[in-house]
Design an enzyme around this catalytic site. Structure first.
Site, PDB file in Angstrom:
ATOM      1  N   PRO A   1       0.892  -1.029  -0.047  1.00  0.00           N
ATOM      2  CA  PRO A   1       0.109  -0.146   0.066  1.00  0.00           C
ATOM      3  C   PRO A   1       0.908   1.155   0.017  1.00  0.00           C
ATOM      4  O   PRO A   1       1.932   1.206   0.674  1.00  0.00           O
ATOM      5  CB  PRO A   1      -0.656  -0.075   1.287  1.00  0.00           C
ATOM      6  CG  PRO A   1      -0.055  -0.901   2.182  1.00  0.00           C
ATOM      7  CD  PRO A   1       0.991  -1.747   1.325  1.00  0.00           C
TER       8      PRO A   1
ATOM      9  N   CYS B   1       2.180  29.463 -15.262  1.00  0.00           N
ATOM     10  CA  CYS B   1       1.679  29.981 -16.686  1.00  0.00           C
ATOM     11  C   CYS B   1       1.039  28.997 -17.305  1.00  0.00           C
ATOM     12  O   CYS B   1       1.360  28.642 -18.609  1.00  0.00           O
ATOM     13  CB  CYS B   1       2.763  30.367 -17.308  1.00  0.00           C
ATOM     14  SG  CYS B   1       4.281  29.357 -17.648  1.00  0.00           S
ATOM     15  N   GLU B   2      -0.002  28.020 -16.500  1.00  0.00           N
ATOM     16  CA  GLU B   2      -0.700  27.285 -17.700  1.00  0.00           C
ATOM     17  C   GLU B   2      -2.111  27.417 -17.085  1.00  0.00           C
ATOM     18  O   GLU B   2      -2.556  27.331 -15.770  1.00  0.00           O
ATOM     19  CB  GLU B   2      -0.306  25.929 -17.199  1.00  0.00           C
ATOM     20  CG  GLU B   2       1.215  25.592 -17.539  1.00  0.00           C
ATOM     21  CD  GLU B   2       1.337  24.603 -18.488  1.00  0.00           C
ATOM     22  OE1 GLU B   2       0.336  24.045 -18.980  1.00  0.00           O
ATOM     23  OE2 GLU B   2       2.631  24.151 -18.540  1.00  0.00           O
TER      24      GLU B   2
HETATM   25  N1  LLP Z   1       2.245  -1.588  -6.333  1.00  0.00           N
HETATM   26  C1  LLP Z   1       2.595  -1.363  -7.446  1.00  0.00           C
HETATM   27  C2  LLP Z   1       3.192  -2.413  -8.309  1.00  0.00           C
HETATM   28  C3  LLP Z   1       2.236   0.096  -8.091  1.00  0.00           C
HETATM   29  O1  LLP Z   1       2.251   0.190  -9.064  1.00  0.00           O
HETATM   30  C4  LLP Z   1       1.657   0.864  -7.197  1.00  0.00           C
HETATM   31  C5  LLP Z   1       1.008   2.461  -7.791  1.00  0.00           C
HETATM   32  C6  LLP Z   1       1.504   0.593  -5.708  1.00  0.00           C
HETATM   33  C7  LLP Z   1       1.721  -0.583  -5.328  1.00  0.00           C
HETATM   34  C8  LLP Z   1       0.788   1.516  -4.802  1.00  0.00           C
HETATM   35  O2  LLP Z   1      -0.440   1.929  -4.982  1.00  0.00           O
HETATM   36  P1  LLP Z   1      -1.603   2.535  -4.068  1.00  0.00           P
HETATM   37  O3  LLP Z   1      -1.531   1.500  -2.663  1.00  0.00           O
HETATM   38  O4  LLP Z   1      -0.774   3.835  -3.557  1.00  0.00           O
HETATM   39  O5  LLP Z   1      -2.682   2.937  -4.642  1.00  0.00           O
HETATM   40  N2  LLP Z   1       0.021   8.956  -9.286  1.00  0.00           N
HETATM   41  C9  LLP Z   1      -1.233   8.387  -9.115  1.00  0.00           C
HETATM   42  C10 LLP Z   1      -1.182   7.130  -8.435  1.00  0.00           C
HETATM   43  C11 LLP Z   1      -0.194   5.972  -9.301  1.00  0.00           C
HETATM   44  C12 LLP Z   1      -0.143   4.681  -8.624  1.00  0.00           C
HETATM   45  C13 LLP Z   1       1.132   3.874  -9.469  1.00  0.00           C
HETATM   46  N3  LLP Z   1       1.317   2.588  -8.841  1.00  0.00           N
HETATM   47  C14 LLP Z   1      -2.176   9.146  -8.227  1.00  0.00           C
HETATM   48  O6  LLP Z   1      -1.679  10.395  -7.737  1.00  0.00           O
HETATM   49  O7  LLP Z   1      -3.301   8.935  -8.074  1.00  0.00           O
END
Ligand code: LLP
Length: 400
Positions: free
Chosen positions: A259, A326-327
Site C-alpha cells: 500500500p 503560466c498554464e
Molecule cells: N504496487 C505497485 C506495483 C504499484 O504500481 C503501485 C502504484 C502501488 C503498489 C501503490 O499503489 P497505492 O496503494 O498507492 O494505490 N500517481 C497516481 C497513482 C499512481 C499509482 C502507481 N502505482 C495518483 O496520484 O493517484
C-alpha cells in the site's frame, strides 16, 4: 494540527504529515492480516521522504520500490533488505545489477525479455536472482483509467500463459529462483470484487505451479486500497484481508501487500497562502502561492481534494483556486464555494500525503517546498525548502 502556527514557523507552501495517522493506518492493515504470515511493503513512490520511510521501517514495514533510487532510499531509511521488492516495467541493466548486489528480497519481473536480462546479469555476478513475476489478470479495477493497471490493454505484467512459461524457464535456470508471484490491478480501489477475482485467478496459477514443483513462497497482492477524498465508500482492511485469504486456502504462502496511498494519503496536508483575488467577467479566482508543480493531482487526473480556507468570513461564493504557473491547467479546484479571502489567508488542501510531493517538479523554476512531520504533537522539519542554488546546482556549462 495547528496549521496557522506551522505555516508561520515554516512558511508556505508547505507539506505537513501526520506521522501518528501513518502509524495507525499501518497497524490497521497489519492487524487485518494477523494470523497469517504477511509483510506490508510500503509503496515508496507515494511519499518517498526518508523520514517517512524510516517511520514505516521502524514499525516493521518493507518497501515496494520502482527504481534503484527508491531501493537505495529504502535501505538508507533502515528497511530490512529481505522486505524490499523491486518492480517496474523498464528496469535498466545497471539497476538490475545493483539490486542483485544489494541482495533484496526479490526482483519483480514484468516481461520475458526482462527475465532473460535478469538471468544474464545474475550469471555475470555469479548470483542466484530471487524473482517474482507480475501477472496481469485482465481485471477491470473500476478506477481512474490512468491508475488502472490490471487489464491487458495496460503495459504491466504478463498474461497467465506467458507467466507459466517464464516460471518453467526460471525453475530450470541455475541463476534464477522464482520465489514469488505478483499482481497489482490499480490504485484508489474502492471495490472489493475485482481484487478478490484477481487474487483467485493468481492463486489458481500458484496451485498449478506447485503441481509442477515451482514452489511460490510470496503472494504479492500489490497495493491500491483507496482512501476518502470526498465521499467514497471504502474497503475495510479486514474485509480486504479476508477476501484475499479466502482465495488462498491450502496454500502456504506469505502474503505481501504494497500500500502507498492507504498509508499516507489522508495524513498529508498541503498548506498554501492566498496572494490575491481577482474577478474576470463572471469568474472569481483565488490565487495562491502553491501551484500544480507542488501538487499535480487536480491538473493531471482532475482529482478532487477537499479545500478549506482558514478565515472567519461567512460571505461565500464560487471561485477557482489557482496557482501562479503560466498554464490554464494550474488549478486546485474549480467552482467551489469559498469565503471571501484576504492576502495571507491560509488554504488547506487535504489528503495530499500520497503522490503529492513525490510528483512535484521545479517547473517555472519554483523550488520544491518544505516538508514537516508532526508526531506526538511535536513537529520537525524533514525536508528543507529548496533554494534557487539547489535548482541550478547541476547545470555546469553556462560558466565557461
Ligand atoms: N504496487 C505497485 C506495483 C504499484 O504500481 C503501485 C502504484 C502501488 C503498489 C501503490 O499503489 P497505492 O496503494 O498507492 O494505490 N500517481 C497516481 C497513482 C499512481 C499509482 C502507481 N502505482 C495518483 O496520484 O493517484
Amino acid at each position: 494540527m495547528n496549521f496557522n502556527y506551522l505555516a508561520k514557523k515554516y512558511g508556505t507552501p508547505l507539506y505537513l504529515y501526520d506521522f501518528d495517522h501513518f502509524k495507525n493506518q499501518y497497524l490497521k492493515l497489519k492487524e487485518a492480516f494477523a494470523g497469517r504470515k504477511s509483510i506490508i511493503s510500503y509503496a515508496v513512490k507515494a511519499n518517498s521522504n526518508l523520514s517517512v520511510i524510516k517511520h514505516f521501517a521502524s514499525l516493521g514495514s518493507g518497501a515496494d520500490c520502482v527504481s534503484i533510487g527508491e531501493v537505495k532510499r529504502a535501505l538508507l531509511a533502515g528497511v530490512n533488505k529481505y522486505k524490499i521488492i523491486f518492480s517496474g516495467v523498464g528496469k535498466r541493466d545497471d539497476e538490475i545489477k545493483e539490486a542483485l548486489i544489494k541482495d533484496i528480497l526479490m526482483i519483480n519481473v514484468e516481461s520475458e525479455a526482462e527475465l532473460a536480462r535478469v538471468e544474464a546479469i545474475a550469471k555475470e555476478l555469479g548470483k542466484i536472482a530471487r524473482i517474482s513475476i507480475r501477472v496481469n489478470p485482465n481485471i477491470d479495477p473500476k478506477t481512474h483509467p490512468y491508475i488502472s493497471t490490471g487489464l491487458h490493454e495496460n503495459k504491466f505484467g504478463v498474461d497467465i500463459e506467458t507467466a507459466k512459461k517464464m516460471y518453467i524457464f526460471a525453475k530450470k535456470s541455475e541463476f534464477l529462483n522464482p520465489v514469488g508471484i505478483h499482481f497489482h490491478i490499480g490504485s484508489q480501489l474502492t471495490q472489493l470484487e475485482p481484487i478478490k477475482e484477481a487474487s483467485a485467478i493468481v492463486s489458481d496459477l500458484v496451485r498449478s505451479l506447485k503441481a509442477i514443483d515451482v514452489d511460490i513462497k510470496f503472494f504479492d497482492i500489490g497495493g491500491g486500497l483507496g482512501i476518502k477524498y470526498k465521499d467514497e465508500k471504502l474497503i475495510e482492511p479486514y474485509d480486504y484481508a479476508q477476501a484475499i485469504l479466502s482465495t488462498l486456502s491450502g496454500l502456504d504462502v506469505t502474503v505481501i501487500c504494497e500500500p502507498g496511498r492507504f498509508l499516507v494519503g489522508n495524513g498529508g496536508y498541503f498548506i498554501t497562502k492566498v496572494l490575491y483575488e481577482k474577478v474576470n467577467a463572471d469568474k472569481r479566482f483565488v490565487i495562491v502561492d502553491g501551484a500544480m508543480n507542488d501538487l499535480i493531482r487536480p491538473s493531471l487526473y482532475k482529482a478532487y481534494h477537499k479545500i478549506e480556507v482558514l478565515n472567519e468570513n461567512n460571505e461565500k461564493s464560487k471561485a477557482n483556486i489557482v496557482g501562479p504557473i503560466c498554464e490554464s491547467g494550474d488549478f486546485f479546484a474549480k467552482n467551489i464555494e469559498v469565503p471571501k479571502t484576504n492576502p495571507g489567508d491560509l488554504v488547506v488542501i487535504y489528503s495530499a500525503g500520497a503522490y503529492g510531493f513525490t510528483m512535484a517538479s521545479n517547473y517555472n523554476t519554483r523550488p520544491r517546498v518544505a516538508e514537516v512531520a508532526v508526531e506526538n504533537e511535536k513537529e520537525r522539519l524533514i525536508r528543507r525548502r529548496e533554494t534557487f542554488e539547489d535548482l541550478i546546482a547541476c547545470e555546469i556549462d553556462y560558466l565557461v
